[in-house]
Design an enzyme around this catalytic site. Structure first.
Site, short mmCIF file in Angstrom:
data_model
loop_
_atom_site.label_atom_id
_atom_site.label_comp_id
_atom_site.label_asym_id
_atom_site.label_seq_id
_atom_site.Cartn_x
_atom_site.Cartn_y
_atom_site.Cartn_z
N GLY A 12 47.67 58.10 44.42
CA GLY A 12 47.56 57.15 43.30
C GLY A 12 46.11 57.08 42.86
N LEU A 171 39.81 43.38 44.59
CA LEU A 171 38.84 43.55 43.50
C LEU A 171 39.45 43.09 42.18
CD1 LEU A 171 39.63 46.08 41.42
CD2 LEU A 171 38.89 47.44 43.34
N ALA A 172 38.59 42.66 41.27
CA ALA A 172 39.04 42.31 39.92
C ALA A 172 38.50 43.38 38.97
CB ALA A 172 38.52 40.93 39.52
N GLU A 173 39.26 43.68 37.93
CA GLU A 173 38.80 44.67 36.95
C GLU A 173 37.59 44.12 36.20
OE1 GLU A 173 42.01 46.37 34.66
OE2 GLU A 173 43.27 46.38 36.45
N ALA A 235 47.22 34.97 47.42
CA ALA A 235 45.87 34.85 46.83
C ALA A 235 45.96 34.96 45.31
CB ALA A 235 44.96 35.94 47.39
N CYS A 288 48.49 42.34 37.29
CA CYS A 288 48.95 41.84 38.60
C CYS A 288 49.38 40.39 38.67
CB CYS A 288 47.89 42.14 39.64
SG CYS A 288 47.74 43.91 39.92
N PHE A 350 42.60 42.48 28.32
CA PHE A 350 43.04 41.20 28.93
C PHE A 350 41.87 40.36 29.42
CE2 PHE A 350 42.82 41.29 33.61
CZ PHE A 350 42.52 42.61 33.88
N ARG A 358 47.08 45.84 30.03
CA ARG A 358 48.38 45.51 30.63
C ARG A 358 48.56 43.99 30.65
NH1 ARG A 358 48.12 49.20 35.96
NH2 ARG A 358 45.98 48.44 35.88
P1 NAD Z 1 47.94 52.42 38.06
O1 NAD Z 1 49.23 52.53 37.33
O2 NAD Z 1 46.65 52.40 37.32
O3 NAD Z 1 47.83 53.64 39.10
C1 NAD Z 1 48.88 54.06 39.92
C2 NAD Z 1 48.90 55.60 39.94
O4 NAD Z 1 49.86 56.03 40.92
C3 NAD Z 1 49.29 56.24 38.62
O5 NAD Z 1 48.24 57.07 38.15
C4 NAD Z 1 50.57 57.05 38.96
O6 NAD Z 1 50.65 58.27 38.26
C5 NAD Z 1 50.39 57.28 40.45
N1 NAD Z 1 51.64 57.59 41.14
C6 NAD Z 1 52.85 56.97 41.05
N2 NAD Z 1 53.74 57.57 41.86
C7 NAD Z 1 53.10 58.59 42.48
C8 NAD Z 1 53.49 59.58 43.45
N3 NAD Z 1 54.73 59.64 43.94
N4 NAD Z 1 52.55 60.47 43.85
C9 NAD Z 1 51.29 60.43 43.35
N5 NAD Z 1 50.86 59.52 42.46
C10 NAD Z 1 51.76 58.62 42.03
O7 NAD Z 1 48.08 51.13 38.98
P2 NAD Z 1 46.88 50.26 39.63
O8 NAD Z 1 46.41 49.24 38.68
O9 NAD Z 1 45.91 51.19 40.27
O10 NAD Z 1 47.70 49.47 40.76
C11 NAD Z 1 48.19 50.14 41.91
C12 NAD Z 1 48.57 49.10 42.95
O11 NAD Z 1 47.40 48.37 43.32
C13 NAD Z 1 49.57 48.05 42.47
O12 NAD Z 1 50.43 47.72 43.55
C14 NAD Z 1 48.71 46.86 42.13
O13 NAD Z 1 49.41 45.64 42.29
C15 NAD Z 1 47.62 46.97 43.18
N6 NAD Z 1 46.34 46.31 42.78
C16 NAD Z 1 45.79 46.58 41.56
C17 NAD Z 1 44.59 45.97 41.19
C18 NAD Z 1 43.95 46.24 39.85
O14 NAD Z 1 42.89 45.68 39.60
N7 NAD Z 1 44.53 47.04 38.98
C19 NAD Z 1 43.95 45.11 42.09
C20 NAD Z 1 44.53 44.88 43.34
C21 NAD Z 1 45.75 45.50 43.67
C1 UGA Z 2 42.94 39.60 39.73
C2 UGA Z 2 42.28 38.96 40.95
O1 UGA Z 2 41.13 38.21 40.52
C3 UGA Z 2 41.88 40.02 41.97
O2 UGA Z 2 41.36 39.38 43.14
C4 UGA Z 2 43.09 40.87 42.32
O3 UGA Z 2 42.72 41.91 43.21
C5 UGA Z 2 43.66 41.47 41.06
O4 UGA Z 2 44.03 40.40 40.14
C6 UGA Z 2 44.91 42.26 41.30
O5 UGA Z 2 45.61 42.04 42.27
O6 UGA Z 2 45.15 43.08 40.42
P1 UGA Z 2 42.09 40.83 37.52
O7 UGA Z 2 43.48 40.58 37.04
O8 UGA Z 2 41.52 42.18 37.42
O9 UGA Z 2 41.95 40.39 39.06
O10 UGA Z 2 41.07 39.85 36.72
P2 UGA Z 2 40.74 38.29 36.83
O11 UGA Z 2 39.29 38.13 36.68
O12 UGA Z 2 41.38 37.65 38.00
O13 UGA Z 2 41.40 37.73 35.50
C7 UGA Z 2 42.82 37.66 35.35
C8 UGA Z 2 43.16 36.95 34.06
O14 UGA Z 2 42.89 35.54 34.17
C9 UGA Z 2 42.34 37.43 32.85
O15 UGA Z 2 43.20 37.50 31.73
C10 UGA Z 2 41.29 36.36 32.68
O16 UGA Z 2 40.81 36.26 31.37
C11 UGA Z 2 42.06 35.11 33.09
N1 UGA Z 2 41.19 34.02 33.57
C12 UGA Z 2 40.47 34.16 34.71
C13 UGA Z 2 41.13 32.84 32.84
O17 UGA Z 2 41.80 32.69 31.80
N2 UGA Z 2 40.33 31.83 33.30
C14 UGA Z 2 39.60 31.94 34.45
O18 UGA Z 2 38.89 30.97 34.81
C15 UGA Z 2 39.66 33.15 35.17
#
Ligand code: NAD
Ligand code: UGA
Length: 464
Positions: A12, A171-173, A235, A288, A350, A358
């Site tokens: 992934g 981590l947060a994006e 969390a 998420c 977002f 997303r």
């Molecule tokens: P994403 O869609 O950006 O990336 C996932 C990747 O996995 C894709 O590129 C897809 O092609 C690949 N994939 C799917 N099936 C596969 C397979 N069988 N073999 C190889 N590759 C495969 O998703 P993401 O945002 O990176 O999130 C991934 C996971 O991490 C989710 O469970 C999400 O909840 C978690 N997460 C995401 C964040 C975030 O900030 N985006 C933060 C914390 C946790």
């Molecule tokens: C969130 C969590 O903060 C991470 O810890 C977690 O790893 C991640 O989800 C995940 O599991 O994917 P993310 O969604 O990247 O991170 O960004 P955030 O900074 O949390 O913001 C989420 C949304 O809430 C955004 O739309 C932001 O604008 C909104 N937000 C955040 C508010 O409207 N008010 C706030 O005070 C904070």
């Protein structure tokens, strides 16, 4: 347990796999790190000569430049990468399931299960398999059953041993690199068995970094697997709940003359509450929060905890309501008709500092405005490409790189993302180019409302 080669593969290469593995490679120069994906286009972008990476994240390009080709490799050849590495992270997507049982709430685990089966098929030795994706509680049990079940999977029927751990990512994006380099905590959940404890120790070593230069051991927290899986969902639910709580107060502020930013400042000064995640706005987006809260709701329901399920559902309900309220307020302020009016949407991502769209509140609001036959002109510094794809097929939507062009002849500017560029724009110039009365609805409360009013704008904010 077994002699490990310490190399790491992550399956992934998305928002999680790419940045996480880049930083792991940077902090562990003595380990080889492979990042794999079935999406060849994505891998090509990670490997692109001019570093046109598939995701925008501040600081990411610098880390990738430092380690790519040295000890970080992006590849579609999952089989050979799995064979080369004894530690396998899985960071594939786990979206909300949109069909069958649990549709609209449960996690869709098909990508995870497919990955587990591939690992089993290709392994030529024992492996530690680490859940990096966010998963429902007890997924590790299902993975163990798939990986360790059946007859011998190795040469001459030898059964290889797979130890499944949970290492959710926090981590947060937009701040991913900063969060990875200096995390509040790292969580590793593992079984309380000799192999489990040994495997947890191996993953702790990765996060401690070469010569202990990365995460302080005191910040690496270990739990059982189920606690780790549930902690991640809890969390995100707590963070989402704070955003919905302050947004619930925002509506009341608008009705009473209180100011939500003032209320939040004072609430947050209480050290038991703290100042973060109290910013009222258009509601939370991102891949998420909604998915994970819905998953928590589904889990509660599955275990017969209906009141708890209803409690967490309220967080999502409040979030949807916040976006509907934005459109209702615009409607009321623009003389109860939006048809054929031009609205310039400033920001589609977002949140700021990401191109990710997303579940963006802007997308939801854009669709509601489209139902009212608004002519929407959308601008964003990083999210136009993703936005275009999200709203493909919607008539009356145009995309504009230049915010001044987006606002030209518009009846209103609707600010949805708090990009730092926006307060720095020449708002007098924007005012001159718009139809009058000219409205600014700043859903992030990031512009100088007093100065906008002086310029001649009618200004709407959230929670004031
Ligand atoms: P994403 O869609 O950006 O990336 C996932 C990747 O996995 C894709 O590129 C897809 O092609 C690949 N994939 C799917 N099936 C596969 C397979 N069988 N073999 C190889 N590759 C495969 O998703 P993401 O945002 O990176 O999130 C991934 C996971 O991490 C989710 O469970 C999400 O909840 C978690 N997460 C995401 C964040 C975030 O900030 N985006 C933060 C914390 C946790
Ligand atoms: C969130 C969590 O903060 C991470 O810890 C977690 O790893 C991640 O989800 C995940 O599991 O994917 P993310 O969604 O990247 O991170 O960004 P955030 O900074 O949390 O913001 C989420 C949304 O809430 C955004 O739309 C932001 O604008 C909104 N937000 C955040 C508010 O409207 N008010 C706030 O005070 C904070």
């Amino acid at each position: 347990m077994f002699t490990m080669n310490k190399n790491i593969v992550c399956i992934g290469a998305g928002y999680i796999g790419g940045p996480t593995m880049a930083v792991i490679a940077k902090m562990n120069p003595d380990r080889k790190v492979y990042v794999c994906d079935i999406n060849a286009q994505r891998i090509a972008a990670w490997n692109s000569k001019d570093y046109e990476l598939p995701i925008f994240e501040p600081g990411l390009v610098d880390v990738v430049k430092e380690v790519r080709g040295k000890n970080l490799f992006f590849t579609t050849d999952i089989r050979s990468a799995v064979r080369k590495c004894d530690i396998v992270f899985v960071g594939v997507n786990t979206p909300t399931k949109m069909f069958g049982r649990g549709a609209g709430r449960a996690s869709d685990l098909q990508f995870w299960e497919a990955t587990a089966r591939e690992i089993k098929e290709w392994a030529k030795g024992d492996k530690i398999v680490v859940e990096k994706s966010t998963l429902p509680v007890r997924t590790a049990a299902a993975m163990e059953a798939i990986l360790n079940g059946g007859t011998g999977n190795g040469e001459r029927g030898k059964q290889f041993r797979f130890t499944v751990l949970s290492n959710p990512e926090f981590l947060a994006e937009g701040t991913a690199i900063k969060d990875l380099l200096d995390p509040d905590r790292v969580l590793i959940g593992g079984p309380d068995t000799p192999e489990g404890r040994e495997a947890v120790g191996e993953i702790c070593d990765i996060y401690a970094g070469k010569d202990g230069r990365w995460v302080d051991r005191a910040k690496i927290l270990t739990t059982n697997v189920w606690s780790a899986e549930l902690t991640k969902l809890a969390a995100n639910a707590f963070l989402a709940q704070r955003v919905s709580s302050i947004n619930a107060i925002a509506g009341l502020c608008e009705a009473t003359g209180a100011d939500v930013d003032e209320v939040a400042r004072v609430i947050g000064a209480d050290r038991r509450i703290g100042p973060k995640f109290l910013k009222a706005g258009p509601g939370f987006g991102g891949s998420c929060f909604k998915k994970d809260v819905l998953n928590l709701v589904y889990l509660c329901e599955s275990f017969g905890l209906h009141t708890a399920a209803e409690y967490w559902s309220g967080v999502i309900k409040m979030n949807d309501h916040q976006q509907e309220r934005i459109v209702s307020r615009l409607f009321k302020e623009m003389f109860n008709t939006l048809a054929n009016k031009k609205i310039a949407m400033f920001g589609f991502a977002f949140k700021a500092d990401t191109g990710d769209t997303r579940e963006t509140p802007a997308g939801y609001v854009a669709r509601l405005l489209n139902e009212e036959h608004v002519r929407l002109s959308i601008t964003d510094p990083k999210a136009i490409e993703n936005g275009r794809r999200d709203l493909a097929g919607l008539d009356g939507v145009t995309w504009e790189k230049d915010p001044y062009k987006a606002a030209k002849d518009a009846d209103a500017v609707l600010l949805m993302t708090d990009w730092k560029e926006y307060p720095a724009l020449d708002w007098a110039r924007i005012f001159k180019s718009m139809r009058k009365p000219a409205l600014v609805f700043d859903t992030r409360n990031c512009l100088d409302a007093a100065s906008l009013r002086e310029t001649g704008f009618k200004v709407l904010n959230i929670g004031k």
